[in-house]
Design an enzyme around this catalytic site. Structure first.
Site, mmCIF file in Angstrom:
data_model
loop_
_atom_site.group_PDB
_atom_site.id
_atom_site.type_symbol
_atom_site.label_atom_id
_atom_site.label_comp_id
_atom_site.label_asym_id
_atom_site.label_seq_id
_atom_site.Cartn_x
_atom_site.Cartn_y
_atom_site.Cartn_z
ATOM 1 N N ASN A 1 0.986 -1.323 0.068
ATOM 2 C CA ASN A 1 0.152 -0.051 0.105
ATOM 3 C C ASN A 1 0.846 1.309 0.093
ATOM 4 O O ASN A 1 1.701 1.408 0.883
ATOM 5 C CB ASN A 1 -0.773 -0.024 1.201
ATOM 6 C CG ASN A 1 -1.449 1.298 1.507
ATOM 7 O OD1 ASN A 1 -2.528 1.659 0.721
ATOM 8 N ND2 ASN A 1 -1.075 2.217 2.348
ATOM 9 N N GLU A 2 0.827 2.063 -1.075
ATOM 10 C CA GLU A 2 1.379 3.513 -1.139
ATOM 11 C C GLU A 2 2.879 3.366 -0.771
ATOM 12 O O GLU A 2 3.216 4.191 -0.325
ATOM 13 C CB GLU A 2 0.617 4.255 -0.183
ATOM 14 C CG GLU A 2 -0.873 4.692 -0.383
ATOM 15 C CD GLU A 2 -1.439 5.539 0.231
ATOM 16 O OE1 GLU A 2 -0.942 6.251 1.195
ATOM 17 O OE2 GLU A 2 -2.661 5.755 0.236
ATOM 18 N N ASN A 3 3.434 2.355 -1.302
ATOM 19 C CA ASN A 3 4.954 2.378 -1.090
ATOM 20 C C ASN A 3 5.588 3.264 -2.350
ATOM 21 O O ASN A 3 6.678 3.569 -2.128
ATOM 22 C CB ASN A 3 5.581 0.792 -0.963
ATOM 23 C CG ASN A 3 4.910 0.273 0.125
ATOM 24 O OD1 ASN A 3 5.102 0.746 1.237
ATOM 25 N ND2 ASN A 3 4.182 -0.842 -0.211
ATOM 26 N N SER B 1 -0.414 -0.828 -4.295
ATOM 27 C CA SER B 1 -1.731 0.010 -4.726
ATOM 28 C C SER B 1 -1.440 1.478 -3.867
ATOM 29 O O SER B 1 -1.187 1.578 -2.989
ATOM 30 C CB SER B 1 -2.777 -0.668 -4.296
ATOM 31 O OG SER B 1 -4.177 0.107 -4.030
#
Length: 861
Positions: A432-434, A488
């Site tokens: 997530n959002e890396n 994502s």
């Protein structure tokens, strides 16, 4: 030969701080974490109440020990018998001792362990074995890991920076919707196994014929044992009818790969598209002529595709299940509690039932939580919810030193093997959002030019190696039929807010530049996997976590404490004041206005993006997963259902917008938030119908009314359209119709009604924006009547009424809530849980834009 036995070691445990001489305290049951046991023993107060989070900070800085005793199993005297301890999850840095001998060291809470203890257990059947698990502080160990690896820049957002080197649920460090509770303990079951042979793994890979008339593939079994062994593999359908059976010898390396095929498979579908047909796959392990173990799994057969193809808008991103394109309307999922062991299976099922109730078909399990409990995926299988599972990396540039990578690989294999047979699970994402961190921190990333994974490890963004090499490698080996997506949001290496490719997290509403929520339709992407708006929960929930009446006001310290979002005060008040009049700052008034704000935002998002589902050749938007379905504690957050499963009005808004057939009407709105506000004399409106039905409808009727807000009378003539509703797509009734845009008090709402076969299928109401400019008058002529033994509410109004909201509490809910009422329409709402003498309370937007309330003055049966 001894049969396989498994005993859960759930009772008889004790705990205490590791480096202390304190008395051991009782543990109610395992699985557990230390906070639960400290609360049970009155050592810390209820952590969800008031500001008690502060009273538990010390817990995470300490090390903790758990111990229990168990007798030696009698099977130890049988030739070849083996004994093992199984730890399904240890949180997190754990050293396990049996009879003072270290048998296991673990540093990853997401890995299960099977430890042969035959050589370490007492051979005396009268003896007692002592099992002790010491848990180091994850906070302390995380800080040490950072010092040991100065070569890595631990870039991150949210939570403590030391979390990046620790394979523990990242939300335990606190997030912008939850508190910081650094848990420790045996958070998943501990079991004692005895066996001579056992089934270590059972999996299935299959292919469906193009016409779905047959299914075939390979069933794989891995056996741990010795001697001559067989497995009998049995497949039964949902009616327990035998479909397939075969007997196979276990090879010398313990493997069985049995081909299978059968005709006329019953497919598994998401709810609303077909049945959730589940087969039972059973494996009987036979040794010495006896069945020594039987292992069963529920499986389903379906095809899954992620369609990413060039189209007029860039590159598509949508899911196709059993050759049916599906608009993935749903929501994101976070852990349902700060302390996972106290979530019973029935609560997981209740959450998934809420998704079905609100017409959602997909959930995304967020990458800062956990690989969920088996009960979660089982409920999704049975009820027809698609699962997008993030690997557990969130908002960070993670390290890649060798032991960390080895742990990540073991974690991935362990959980893919556990979850891959669930038909509801269709995709894993890398996290997530890396890649947000990569962009924000300007870390090295050359997607097109650098394809060498080894070079990535030497860059300033080494965790690219995890998302683009290691995890897809493990996926291809363990579950080749499942979809993998690197992160994502992510879209072919392009910038994270590129609207033409991949999925995006659309946080320009609320975060970022704080766009008006009315602009959602203009700023979406090919798949909107995060977006949201905050709101207060119902008063019943607020009163639970705030006991002091003096703190029950919108700006109180305790209210702010239960909202962890940065700058939530200015953001939430901005959206409320931009759209609504604030007549007073009572908690009741403020709660209702925040709920209306969230509801309106979700209405614009889901209606606009479902409109873009379009047609098979032009799927501009493939799905919308709002942030978030649930809460991990009682809070003011983006959740549409609070911690006690009480629905907010936005829940019902999404339910209406995602109905199988839904009509929508929307006029162009001026952006009054940019300054120099002026009257727009004309505007345009569009009307469309969104359908997920596999077949169309001919001869549908759409009626449009233009109703004066001031008088309740029709301001313009009725418009009527005869429409053929297209299947699984968008039908445009009218677009760009120009109308006058009179100022208040002559403003009007546009009411759209869809009629199919003489039945009203869907309604929608468009209001002039913002509401604060409107003269809503003092009385709406609202009539609310309870009937049907207090199980039905009948509603009508003399004038258009905005946001009629019934107060909810645990056990009391409605078939619809937070909806608009227009004159000339009859509304009927089913109610469940309204007690005999309980007063029904409601609120709506009235009194010159303020909150008006109503109450049933006398209970009626």
């Amino acid at each position: 030969m001894a049969a396989f036995t498994s005993q859960e070691l759930s009772t008889g445990w004790m705990f205490r701080r590791t480096d202390s001489e304190e008395a051991w305290l009782p543990v109610a049951k395992v699985p557990t974490v230390v906070h639960l046991d400290l609360m049970d023993n009155n050592k810390i107060p209820d952590t969800s109440h008031g500001m008690n989070e502060h009273e538990a900070i010390w817990v995470g800085e300490s090390s903790w020990s758990y111990k229990c005793t168990f007798p030696t199993p009698s099977t130890t005297q049988q030739s070849g018998a083996r004994i093992a301890l199984v730890f399904e999850g240890l949180d997190t840095f754990a050293t396990v001792k049996l009879n003072s001998i270290v048998i296991l060291s673990s540093d990853n809470m997401f890995i299960s362990h099977h430890v042969d203890i035959t050589a370490h257990i007492s051979s005396n059947l009268q003896a007692t074995n002592i099992l002790q698990i010491n848990f180091d502080s994850a906070l302390v160990r995380g800080r040490e890991i950072m010092k040991e690896h100065p070569e890595h820049a631990f870039n991150h957002r949210q939570g403590g920076v030391e979390r990046l080197g620790v394979r523990k649920a990242q939300y335990h460090w606190g997030w912008d919707w939850g508190p910081k509770y650094m848990t420790a303990g045996p958070w998943r079951p501990v079991r004692l196994e005895t066996y001579c042979s056992r089934v270590d793994d059972l999996s299935i890979e299959y292919n469906l014929a193009k016409d779905f008339v047959s299914c075939g593939g390979v069933i794989s079994v891995r056996v741990d044992g010795f001697g001559r062994q067989q497995v009998c593999l049995i497949l039964r359908d949902a009616r327990e009818q035998l479909v397939f059976q075969t007997d196979n010898e276990v090879s010398a390396n313990g493997l069985v790969q049995a081909p299978f095929s059968f005709q006329d498979p019953e497919l598994w579908y998401p709810h609303g598209y077909g049945s959730q047909s589940l087969y039972t796959l059973a494996c009987e392990l036979i040794a010495g002529g006896n069945v020594v173990q039987t292992l069963t799994k529920k499986i389903g057969f379906r095809t899954v595709e992620l369609i990413q193809e060039p189209d007029p808008f860039g590159k598509s991103f949508y899911f196709r299940i059993n050759r049916i394109d599906m608009f993935a309307g749903g929501s994101c999922w976070i852990p349902a509690d700060n302390f996972i062991p106290r979530i019973p299976p029935e609560k997981y099922r209740a959450w998934i039932e809420l998704m079905v109730e609100s017409n959602q078909i997909m959930t995304r399990i967020w990458g800062g939580g956990i690989y969920e409990e088996d009960a979660f995926y089982a409920a999704c299988d049975e009820l027809g919810i698609l699962v997008w599972q993030d690997f557990l990396f969130a908002c960070g540039s993670y390290p890649t030193f060798p032991p960390f990578l080895s742990s990540v690989e073991a974690e991935a294999r362990c959980n893919i093997q556990r979850l891959r047979s669930h038909p509801s699970l269709i995709m894993f994402a890398g996290g997530n959002e890396n890649y947000y961190i990569q962009e924000i921190c300007k870390l090295t990333y050359d997607f097109e030019g650098d394809k060498d994974p080894q070079s990535w490890l030497k860059s300033s963004f080494p965790s690219r190696y995890i998302y683009e090499y290691l995890l897809p490698k493990v996926m291809s080996e363990e579950a080749p039929s499942l979809i993998y997506h690197p992160d994502s949001p992510w879209g072919d290496g392009k910038r994270i807010l590129d609207p033409t490719v991949g999925d995006i997290h659309q946080w320009e509403v609320w975060h970022g530049i704080m766009r008006p929520h009315q602009s959602y339709g203009k700023i979406g992407g090919r798949f909107n996997s995060e977006f949201g708006m905050e709101a207060c929960p119902h008063l019943s929930t607020i009163n639970k976590f705030i006991s002091d009446p003096k703190e029950r006001y919108p700006q109180s310290l305790t209210m702010d404490f239960h909202n962890k979002a940065a700058q939530h005060e200015r953001r939430l008040v901005s959206y409320v004041t931009e759209n609504f009049r604030i007549q007073n700052l009572s908690l009741e008034h403020w709660t209702h206005l925040t709920q209306l704000t969230q509801s309106e935002a979700m209405s614009y998002a889901y209606r606009s993006w479902r409109r873009q589902w379009g047609s098979p050749s032009a799927r501009q938007c493939g799905g919308a997963l709002m942030w978030q379905l649930n809460d991990c504690w009682p809070a003011i957050s983006w959740a549409i259902v609070d911690h006690f499963l009480v629905r907010k009005p936005a829940f019902y808004t999404i339910k209406r917008a995602l109905a199988p057939i839904s009509i929508a009407v929307m006029r162009t709105q001026p952006d009054w938030t940019e300054g120099h506000t002026s009257l727009v004399e004309t505007c345009e409106y569009d009307v469309w119908i969104a359908s997920s039905r596999k077949s169309g409808f001919e001869g549908a009727v759409v009626e449009l009314r233009f109703i004066s807000i001031r008088t309740g009378e029709d301001a313009l003539p009725l418009q009527r359209y005869d429409v053929d509703v297209r299947p699984n797509g968008t039908t445009f009734v009218c677009e760009g119709v120009e109308i006058g845009n009179p100022p208040s008090p002559e403003a009007f709402v546009i009411h759209a009604k869809l009629i199919i076969d003489g039945q009203v299928v869907s309604r929608d109401v468009d209001w002039p924006q913002p509401f604060k400019y409107l003269d809503l008058g003092r009385e709406a002529g609202l009539r609310v009547r309870i009937s049907g033994c207090r199980q039905k509410i009948e509603i009508s109004a003399v004038k258009p009424t905005k946001g009629l909201t019934f107060n909810e509490r645990p056990g009391l809910h409605f078939s619809d809530n937070g909806f608009d009422v227009v004159p000339g329409e009859e509304y009927s709402v089913d109610v469940k849980g309204l007690e005999k003498d309980e007063l029904l309370e409601w609120a709506f937007l009235g009194g010159n834009g303020s909150r008006s309330t109503g109450r049933e003055l006398k209970a009626r049966l």
